[in-house]
Design a protein around this motif. Structure first.
Motif, PDB file in Angstrom:
ATOM      1  N   LYS A 192      13.920  -9.754 -18.272  1.00 43.35           N
ATOM      2  CA  LYS A 192      14.014  -8.749 -18.633  1.00 43.35           C
ATOM      3  C   LYS A 192      13.426  -7.910 -18.964  1.00 43.35           C
ATOM      4  O   LYS A 192      13.525  -6.883 -19.135  1.00 43.35           O
ATOM      5  CB  LYS A 192      14.398  -9.245 -20.463  1.00 43.35           C
ATOM      6  CG  LYS A 192      15.386  -8.835 -21.352  1.00 43.35           C
ATOM      7  CD  LYS A 192      15.380  -9.209 -23.002  1.00 43.35           C
ATOM      8  CE  LYS A 192      15.041  -7.925 -23.462  1.00 43.35           C
ATOM      9  NZ  LYS A 192      14.865  -8.719 -25.529  1.00 43.35           N
ATOM     10  N   PRO A 193      11.900  -8.339 -19.859  1.00 43.20           N
ATOM     11  CA  PRO A 193      10.213  -7.003 -19.666  1.00 43.20           C
ATOM     12  C   PRO A 193      10.804  -6.001 -18.315  1.00 43.20           C
ATOM     13  O   PRO A 193      10.447  -5.117 -18.765  1.00 43.20           O
ATOM     14  CB  PRO A 193       9.238  -8.028 -19.568  1.00 43.20           C
ATOM     15  CG  PRO A 193       9.910  -9.579 -19.724  1.00 43.20           C
ATOM     16  CD  PRO A 193      10.635  -9.475 -19.800  1.00 43.20           C
ATOM     17  N   VAL A 196      13.813  -3.809 -18.494  1.00 43.85           N
ATOM     18  CA  VAL A 196      13.519  -2.699 -19.610  1.00 43.85           C
ATOM     19  C   VAL A 196      12.832  -1.509 -18.640  1.00 43.85           C
ATOM     20  O   VAL A 196      13.123  -0.459 -19.189  1.00 43.85           O
ATOM     21  CB  VAL A 196      12.603  -3.280 -20.903  1.00 43.85           C
ATOM     22  CG1 VAL A 196      13.017  -2.089 -21.456  1.00 43.85           C
ATOM     23  CG2 VAL A 196      13.747  -4.337 -21.738  1.00 43.85           C
ATOM     24  N   THR A 197      11.992  -1.865 -18.572  1.00 42.52           N
ATOM     25  CA  THR A 197      11.279  -0.688 -17.589  1.00 42.52           C
ATOM     26  C   THR A 197      11.508   0.070 -16.212  1.00 42.52           C
ATOM     27  O   THR A 197      11.760   0.676 -16.632  1.00 42.52           O
ATOM     28  CB  THR A 197       9.560  -1.518 -16.674  1.00 42.52           C
ATOM     29  OG1 THR A 197       8.791  -2.465 -17.778  1.00 42.52           O
ATOM     30  CG2 THR A 197       8.357  -0.641 -15.738  1.00 42.52           C
ATOM     31  N   ILE A 200      14.225   2.337 -18.229  1.00 37.96           N
ATOM     32  CA  ILE A 200      13.351   3.134 -18.861  1.00 37.96           C
ATOM     33  C   ILE A 200      13.453   4.731 -17.289  1.00 37.96           C
ATOM     34  O   ILE A 200      13.672   5.448 -17.905  1.00 37.96           O
ATOM     35  CB  ILE A 200      12.711   3.069 -20.088  1.00 37.96           C
ATOM     36  CG1 ILE A 200      13.002   3.273 -21.287  1.00 37.96           C
ATOM     37  CG2 ILE A 200      12.133   4.382 -19.725  1.00 37.96           C
ATOM     38  CD1 ILE A 200      11.684   1.260 -22.352  1.00 37.96           C
ATOM     39  N   LEU A 261      13.397   5.084 -28.809  1.00 39.75           N
ATOM     40  CA  LEU A 261      12.875   3.823 -28.377  1.00 39.75           C
ATOM     41  C   LEU A 261      11.248   3.624 -27.360  1.00 39.75           C
ATOM     42  O   LEU A 261      11.634   3.501 -26.583  1.00 39.75           O
ATOM     43  CB  LEU A 261      14.029   3.524 -26.631  1.00 39.75           C
ATOM     44  CG  LEU A 261      14.944   3.220 -26.730  1.00 39.75           C
ATOM     45  CD1 LEU A 261      16.106   3.853 -25.676  1.00 39.75           C
ATOM     46  CD2 LEU A 261      14.804   2.065 -27.185  1.00 39.75           C
ATOM     47  N   ARG A 263       8.088   3.192 -28.439  1.00 41.30           N
ATOM     48  CA  ARG A 263       7.418   1.812 -28.348  1.00 41.30           C
ATOM     49  C   ARG A 263       7.702   1.509 -26.533  1.00 41.30           C
ATOM     50  O   ARG A 263       6.961   1.095 -25.603  1.00 41.30           O
ATOM     51  CB  ARG A 263       7.423   1.258 -29.028  1.00 41.30           C
ATOM     52  CG  ARG A 263       6.470  -0.218 -28.914  1.00 41.30           C
ATOM     53  CD  ARG A 263       5.994  -0.861 -30.105  1.00 41.30           C
ATOM     54  NE  ARG A 263       5.731   0.414 -31.356  1.00 41.30           N
ATOM     55  CZ  ARG A 263       4.809  -0.559 -32.828  1.00 41.30           C
ATOM     56  NH1 ARG A 263       5.856  -1.766 -32.799  1.00 41.30           N
ATOM     57  NH2 ARG A 263       4.727   0.243 -32.984  1.00 41.30           N
ATOM     58  N   HIS A 264       9.004   1.098 -26.641  1.00 45.89           N
ATOM     59  CA  HIS A 264       9.513   0.871 -25.096  1.00 45.89           C
ATOM     60  C   HIS A 264       9.371   1.281 -24.057  1.00 45.89           C
ATOM     61  O   HIS A 264       8.732   1.445 -22.625  1.00 45.89           O
ATOM     62  CB  HIS A 264      11.172   0.303 -24.796  1.00 45.89           C
ATOM     63  CG  HIS A 264      11.503  -0.452 -26.156  1.00 45.89           C
ATOM     64  ND1 HIS A 264      11.100  -2.711 -25.381  1.00 45.89           N
ATOM     65  CD2 HIS A 264      12.197  -0.543 -27.300  1.00 45.89           C
ATOM     66  CE1 HIS A 264      11.440  -2.893 -26.476  1.00 45.89           C
ATOM     67  NE2 HIS A 264      12.109  -1.914 -27.792  1.00 45.89           N
ATOM     68  N   LYS A 267       5.570   1.496 -23.208  1.00 43.93           N
ATOM     69  CA  LYS A 267       5.290   0.069 -22.280  1.00 43.93           C
ATOM     70  C   LYS A 267       5.803   0.364 -20.838  1.00 43.93           C
ATOM     71  O   LYS A 267       5.258  -0.316 -20.127  1.00 43.93           O
ATOM     72  CB  LYS A 267       5.943  -0.828 -22.932  1.00 43.93           C
ATOM     73  CG  LYS A 267       4.853  -1.944 -24.140  1.00 43.93           C
ATOM     74  CD  LYS A 267       5.426  -3.308 -24.151  1.00 43.93           C
ATOM     75  CE  LYS A 267       5.188  -2.924 -25.618  1.00 43.93           C
ATOM     76  NZ  LYS A 267       6.534  -4.225 -26.276  1.00 43.93           N
ATOM     77  N   GLY A 268       6.893   0.668 -20.538  1.00 44.10           N
ATOM     78  CA  GLY A 268       7.788   1.024 -19.848  1.00 44.10           C
ATOM     79  C   GLY A 268       6.661   1.946 -18.571  1.00 44.10           C
ATOM     80  O   GLY A 268       6.106   1.366 -17.255  1.00 44.10           O
TER      81      GLY A 268
END
Lengths: 275, 294
Positions: A192-193, A196-197, A200, A261, A263-264, A267-268
């Motif tokens: 999952k992590p 998400v990256t 994005i 989104l 924050r994501h 991070k991504g």
């Protein structure tokens, strides 16, 4: 000593805020001018609009065929992402878990293709894809995005999957789970992590892409937002009142996406570039 | 029995790796190989006959093509200016916004925002700023810089593109530097401070060596962006005035899809690939060598 420290911080705050305002000035200019009449834009560009001309937006919305182009952009971005995530994760998983020469060669091809600039393949690409009927079609461009996105995404998944211990999967195999079952029920949720990256980074690229749609989507009804804006500008050169409203309409979806989104996304980007 | 499991294994392998690799081959590998072939032909994209012309196209590019030379120089100059300024600004912003400022989160968002917008739209936005916005800022402030014909003159148009690309890229680069600065172990900074390092020394001998990996990445990214610049350039100046700001990517596009000289375009595209691949590979190796473990 203490006094000096706060003075420095204060100075830093002031300098960075001024810089931030400078960064925002272009937005200020296009927003206020998109709400002026054409004559007012020419007369005084910096001033606040005398009266908000909302009908600029109504006109731009209609002439851009905004709902149509927005939907095209959305469909292309969403389905390209689905295809990229689905097929790249599967491929990367098998490549990691089957460490033989074939896998090595395939992985090498995927990552070396990352240095090929788009301009170096676009000329034959148009010819190849038109021969197999991928041109002028939304599914066609989605397949192309899968091809272009696969290299980087396989690379990111590959690095991530290597860190997942094999024992978890072996327990599931003993329980009678097939390879597909192991992948979808055990491995994929763990990804999952990085998924998400990947979503994005690919979304920012695909949503904003201009050259590929320009080359392979000639039909007016298939235009994406950047493409429609481009033709709109060609048609209404220097008609700034409509053009600026069209630009704002083009920018808004991504800004909304970003604020939800944020924050994501940050991070991504960090995760995607550190790899 | 053995064959059956082996067969099944291969089938699983193909069904996992196959779809991605098949599409990737058709979309990337085959066109890439075909492009190499076309660069030795006189293909015009329309007629059925494609004649092999050997190295004529390359000969043409190196001896006869003044525009490609000027595009090449423009791209090199632009890359240099843009990479240096983007990284400098991005790093300074990261350095400032990792201090304990109350405004740091909102400012990070502000600096990052231009990066979300499509390059093509950015070019159009700034076309308006340069043509209309600057002149009105000039009237208000009286600074003559703002009253120049920014996009109408080769020199200022060049800097115009640099400004927009720095405005777009600095925030992204900043994010990477911020992550890297926050990763520096706190003890290292403390120890250095106790040893009397401060300001410049701290930056030069402690921070810079420790964020080397981020420098590699940021240089790699910004070089790749600048060298391949197309969208922003296309919408901001479309290569003008008088093709003085035409990047290599635009030159290739024009050769193939405007002049319909696909063979020549393919030859340029092939050379473009060699340059981009060389620069980026070399840069990564060179900077990686200098990386230090914390």
């Amino acid at each position: 000593m203490e006094q000096k420290y706060t003075k420095q911080v204060l100075l830093l705050v002031i300098v960075t805020i001024i810089l931030g305002l400078i960064f925002l000035i272009p937005f200020y200019f296009i927003i206020i001018n998109s709400l002026k009449s054409f004559a007012e834009i020419l007369l005084n560009t910096a001033a606040w609009p005398k009266e908000f001309q909302w009908h600029n937006y109504v006109e731009a919305w209609k002439r851009l065929k905004y709902p149509r182009v927005f939907l095209n952009s959305l469909i292309i971005t969403v389905f390209s992402n689905l295809a990229i995530v689905l097929f790249s994760s599967m491929a990367a998983y098998r490549l990691v878990r089957t460490p033989n020469r074939v896998s090595k060669i395939i992985f090498f091809l995927f990552i070396s293709a990352m240095v090929i600039p788009f301009q170096s393949i676009m000329i034959p690409l148009v010819q190849v894809t038109s021969q197999i009927g991928l041109i002028n079609s939304i599914p066609g461009i989605i397949i192309m995005y899968l091809g272009f996105g696969a290299g980087f995404s396989v690379f990111l998944y590959h690095g991530f999957i290597k860190s997942i211990p094999r024992e978890i999967e072996e327990a599931a195999i003993v329980d009678g789970c097939s390879s597909f079952c192991v992948f979808w029920h055990i491995v994929f949720p763990l990804l999952k992590p990085i998924t998400v990256t990947i979503i994005i980074l690919n979304s920012l690229w695909i949503w904003n892409d201009f050259l590929l749609p320009l080359l392979v989507l000639q039909d007016q009804n298939l235009r994406t937002i950047p493409l429609a804006t481009f033709f709109f500008f060609g048609q209404y050169t220097k008609q700034w009142d409509l053009a600026l409203a069209a630009l704002i309409l083009g920018i808004i979806p991504l800004l909304i996406f970003f604020f939800f989104l944020q924050r994501h996304i940050i991070k991504g980007i960090t995760a995607g570039s550190i790899k | 029995m053995f064959n059956k499991t082996k067969f099944k294994q291969i089938l699983t392998y193909i069904s996992f790796v196959g779809p991605a690799f098949f599409v990737f081959s058709i979309i990337v590998i085959i066109p890439f190989v075909l492009g190499m072939y076309y660069s030795f032909t006189d293909w015009n994209g329309v007629s059925g006959t494609i004649k092999w012309v050997g190295i004529d196209n390359f000969f043409q590019i190196f001896t006869n093509d003044l525009q490609v030379k000027s595009s090449f120089l423009f791209t090199i100059k632009f890359t240099l200016a843009s990479v240096i300024l983007t990284n400098l600004l991005g790093f300074l912003l990261a350095l400032s916004l990792t201090q304990s400022l109350k405004t740091k989160n909102i400012l990070r968002t502000v600096f990052f925002m231009p990066n979300l917008i499509a390059g093509l739209l950015l070019g159009f936005i700034w076309q308006f700023i340069f043509v209309k916005g600057f002149s009105s800022i000039g009237e208000i402030t009286g600074f003559s810089v703002f009253q120049l014909p920014w996009l109408g003159d080769a020199k200022t148009a060049f800097w115009g593109i640099v400004i927009v690309s720095v405005w777009q890229g600095a925030g992204y680069i900043m994010i990477i530097y911020i992550a890297s600065i926050l990763n520096i172990p706190h003890e290292v900074i403390e120890a250095a401070r106790i040893d009397g390092a401060s300001g410049w020394n701290m930056l030069r001998y402690i921070m810079l060596p420790l964020i080397r990996p981020a420098i590699t990445i940021c240089l790699f990214l910004s070089i790749a962006w600048s060298f391949k610049i197309f969208d922003l350039n296309f919408s901001l100046t479309s290569g003008g005035p008088f093709k003085s700001t035409e990047s290599l990517a635009i030159n290739i596009y024009t050769e193939a899809f405007v002049n319909n000289r696909y063979g020549l375009g393919a030859a340029k595209a092939f050379l473009f690939f060699i340059i981009v691949a060389t620069i980026t590979t070399f840069q990564v190796f060179y900077t990686k060598k200098k990386e230090v473990e914390a």
